[in-house]
Motif scaffolding. Structure first.
Motif, mmCIF file in Angstrom:
data_model
loop_
_atom_site.group_PDB
_atom_site.id
_atom_site.type_symbol
_atom_site.label_atom_id
_atom_site.label_comp_id
_atom_site.label_asym_id
_atom_site.label_seq_id
_atom_site.Cartn_x
_atom_site.Cartn_y
_atom_site.Cartn_z
ATOM 1 N N UNK A 1 0.819 -1.207 0.000
ATOM 2 C CA UNK A 1 0.000 0.000 0.000
ATOM 3 C C UNK A 1 0.855 1.260 0.000
ATOM 4 N N UNK A 2 1.949 1.228 0.783
ATOM 5 C CA UNK A 2 2.825 2.387 0.808
ATOM 6 C C UNK A 2 3.539 2.570 -0.530
ATOM 7 N N UNK A 3 3.808 1.460 -1.239
ATOM 8 C CA UNK A 3 4.413 1.565 -2.564
ATOM 9 C C UNK A 3 3.459 2.266 -3.523
ATOM 10 N N UNK A 4 2.176 1.922 -3.415
ATOM 11 C CA UNK A 4 1.157 2.566 -4.249
ATOM 12 C C UNK A 4 1.118 4.064 -3.970
ATOM 13 N N UNK A 5 1.161 4.426 -2.708
ATOM 14 C CA UNK A 5 1.155 5.839 -2.313
ATOM 15 C C UNK A 5 2.410 6.543 -2.813
ATOM 16 N N UNK A 6 3.556 5.885 -2.682
ATOM 17 C CA UNK A 6 4.832 6.461 -3.107
ATOM 18 C C UNK A 6 4.846 6.708 -4.613
ATOM 19 N N UNK A 7 4.419 5.718 -5.379
ATOM 20 C CA UNK A 7 4.401 5.855 -6.835
ATOM 21 C C UNK A 7 3.397 6.912 -7.283
ATOM 22 N N UNK A 8 2.243 6.964 -6.610
ATOM 23 C CA UNK A 8 1.249 7.975 -6.939
ATOM 24 C C UNK A 8 1.778 9.378 -6.712
ATOM 25 N N UNK A 9 2.444 9.572 -5.585
ATOM 26 C CA UNK A 9 3.045 10.876 -5.292
ATOM 27 C C UNK A 9 4.089 11.244 -6.339
ATOM 28 N N UNK A 10 4.921 10.266 -6.703
ATOM 29 C CA UNK A 10 5.986 10.540 -7.678
ATOM 30 C C UNK A 10 5.394 11.039 -8.993
ATOM 31 N N UNK A 11 4.378 10.359 -9.482
ATOM 32 C CA UNK A 11 3.747 10.762 -10.752
ATOM 33 C C UNK A 11 3.135 12.156 -10.649
ATOM 34 N N UNK A 12 2.431 12.418 -9.541
ATOM 35 C CA UNK A 12 1.774 13.716 -9.369
ATOM 36 C C UNK A 12 2.796 14.848 -9.254
ATOM 37 N N UNK A 13 3.869 14.613 -8.510
ATOM 38 C CA UNK A 13 4.893 15.649 -8.329
ATOM 39 C C UNK A 13 5.610 15.921 -9.651
ATOM 40 N N UNK A 14 5.878 14.863 -10.405
ATOM 41 C CA UNK A 14 6.545 15.053 -11.702
ATOM 42 C C UNK A 14 5.657 15.845 -12.654
ATOM 43 N N UNK A 15 4.367 15.510 -12.687
ATOM 44 C CA UNK A 15 3.428 16.247 -13.544
ATOM 45 C C UNK A 15 3.334 17.707 -13.087
ATOM 46 N N UNK A 16 3.337 17.928 -11.774
ATOM 47 C CA UNK A 16 3.302 19.301 -11.243
ATOM 48 C C UNK A 16 4.519 20.094 -11.717
ATOM 49 N N UNK A 17 5.671 19.446 -11.736
ATOM 50 C CA UNK A 17 6.889 20.103 -12.215
ATOM 51 C C UNK A 17 6.772 20.452 -13.700
ATOM 52 N N UNK A 18 6.252 19.527 -14.490
ATOM 53 C CA UNK A 18 6.084 19.759 -15.935
ATOM 54 C C UNK A 18 5.172 20.950 -16.181
ATOM 55 N N UNK A 53 13.624 16.766 -8.882
ATOM 56 C CA UNK A 53 12.641 17.523 -8.099
ATOM 57 C C UNK A 53 11.735 16.576 -7.317
ATOM 58 N N UNK A 54 11.235 15.530 -7.997
ATOM 59 C CA UNK A 54 10.336 14.576 -7.346
ATOM 60 C C UNK A 54 11.043 13.817 -6.230
ATOM 61 N N UNK A 55 12.303 13.439 -6.459
ATOM 62 C CA UNK A 55 13.065 12.698 -5.444
ATOM 63 C C UNK A 55 13.258 13.553 -4.195
ATOM 64 N N UNK A 56 13.643 14.822 -4.384
ATOM 65 C CA UNK A 56 13.844 15.719 -3.233
ATOM 66 C C UNK A 56 12.534 15.885 -2.457
ATOM 67 N N UNK A 57 11.446 16.099 -3.178
ATOM 68 C CA UNK A 57 10.143 16.251 -2.515
ATOM 69 C C UNK A 57 9.799 15.005 -1.700
#
Length: 449
Positions: A1-18, A40-44
């Motif tokens: 479940x935490x992996x799902x949350x982690x991957x979801x955050x990564x995608x959202x943060x990357x899209x936010x950066x774009x 950027x996503x890794x630091x966040x």
């Protein structure tokens, strides 16, 4: 479940950066943008980890999660604003970083709201049944009674086995096998069977367990189940053969010890360069409260690696006559603690002089907290395997400090030992790094005592 949350955050943060960079520069993305976006996503996400946002058992509602997200985003913005000065291209600037952080904050907050609202993280829960409803099985009943404790699985119930010692397990939690274990497993789509019988000899349904195993069902011993789900080792259930045959407990070697010292020395130096203003202010505050002639530091004997005694150094947070009656456990709302002491203990500032102990090699940055010899002598006679925590260096912070609140009793010491043994079994560079990052949450939110 935490992996799902982690991957979801990564995608959202990357899209936010774009979106932020396109809004700022009005240009299409290229390879430079993608690489910086990943950075950027890794630091966040590292700051998210440091603020406890990926804890499997974080007991926060949406307001608390939003507060953590806001602080993590603010820290990320400061770090990224510094880092962007060293990026020699036109991919990002302070404005795009600001918008990217704002969009990331909004996206992550909405993402968590939807997960909480719709209980999305529950979709991957395992169905678990426990063989046994005696004293050993009761530990699961008591330790995992709340929904947050069973976030990763659905507990279908406890199966009575011959030889079980009567225990206070709720009647509606006991499962009756009408057609045998295999039939129950197939009918209820059981993913895992936990063996928690009080008497195993000639009482385990070996043939049924064998059949279930061949069908892909995981068969787990209670010690391993508790370790996996709670991040601790149940000291009262340990038996020698489990330790001998279990994975982990990797021995130290000269290369690892040298690397550990270099790692700890580097971290200590960085910490001192960041923290020396707070240390100076602490010295001034102690002098103003107690008088210019009163000491700011105190030394105390502690038990470290292999039982060796060393002198720990801390800022004095108690009155000078605090131990006129001998060694005592510190406790909540202790009247011996000074006004300045209550503040520096809350934010762990009183621990900062131990940087010297780390540089001297008496301690590491991460490890079990060193205890006083008087208490060690008392605890080793009352708590099994207590001496095993001295097989690694003591630490400034540790797994037990993150997972268990401040304790001042033998029972508390036993609970903390469960986490210490888990750390000793699984210790690695990445676990140490995770503990260090999560310690910032304790400091920022003043959870120390």
């Amino acid at each position: 479940m935490q992996k799902f949350l982690f991957l979801g955050d990564f995608c959202l943060i990357f899209v936010a950066f774009v979106l932020a960079t396109e809004q700022t520069f009005k240009q299409a993305q290229n390879l430079d943008n993608i690489s910086v976006g990943i950075m950027f996503a890794v630091v966040m996400q590292v700051t998210f980890l440091g603020l406890g946002l990926y804890k499997s058992k974080l007991r926060e509602k949406l307001l608390g999660l939003t507060r953590r997200l806001f602080i993590a985003t603010a820290i990320s913005y400061l770090l990224l604003s510094i880092m962007v000065q060293f990026i020699e291209n036109h991919v990002v600037n302070s404005e795009s970083i600001f918008y990217a952080c704002v969009y990331s904050l909004l996206a992550s907050a909405i993402f968590r709201f939807l997960l909480i609202r719709n209980n999305v993280l529950g979709f991957a829960r395992r169905n678990v049944v426990v063989l046994g409803c005696g004293q050993r099985a009761l530990i699961i009943e008591e330790r995992m009674r709340r929904d947050v404790d069973k976030e990763g699985f659905n507990l279908l119930g406890f199966v009575h086995m011959e030889g079980d010692i009567p225990a206070d397990i709720k009647e509606n939690h006991i499962v009756v096998l009408k057609n045998g274990l295999v039939e129950f497993v197939i009918k209820n789509h059981v993913h895992e069977i936990v063996v928690a019988t009080d008497e195993r000899r000639e009482n385990l349904p070996v043939d049924d367990l064998f059949s279930c195993k061949l069908r892909g069902v995981v068969v787990t011993e209670i010690l391993d189940f508790i370790e996996k789900e709670t991040g601790q080792i149940a000291v009262n259930l340990i038996y020698p053969s489990w330790v001998i045959y279990s994975d982990g407990f990797v021995p130290s070697n000269d290369i690892r010890n040298t690397f550990d010292w270099l790692f700890n020395a580097a971290l200590s130096t960085i910490l001192f360069l960041v923290a020396w203003p707070f240390m100076l202010l602490t010295v001034i505050a102690i002098k103003l409260e107690d008088g210019l002639d009163k000491p700011c530091f105190y030394k105390q004997e502690r038990v470290g690696l292999r039982g060796n005694i060393f002198q720990i150094i801390k800022f004095r947070s108690m009155k000078l006559d605090a131990e006129n009656n001998g060694a005592q456990w510190a406790k909540t709302s202790d009247s011996r603690i000074t006004k300045v002491g209550s503040i520096i203990r809350k934010y762990r500032i009183d621990e900062l002089p131990q940087i010297y102990n780390v540089l001297a090699g008496d301690m590491g940055f991460v490890g079990p907290r060193p205890e006083r010899p008087e208490f060690v002598e008392q605890l080793r006679t009352k708590i099994p395997y207590y001496n095993e925590r001295h097989n690694v260096k003591s630490g400034l912070t540790g797994w037990a400090q993150l997972k268990y609140p401040y304790g001042a009793t033998v029972m508390d010491a036993e609970e903390k030992l469960k986490f210490d043994l888990y750390y000793i079994k699984h210790r690695s560079f990445f676990l140490d790094l995770s503990i260090i990052i999560q310690t910032f949450e304790v400091i920022l939110f003043g959870k120390g005592r």
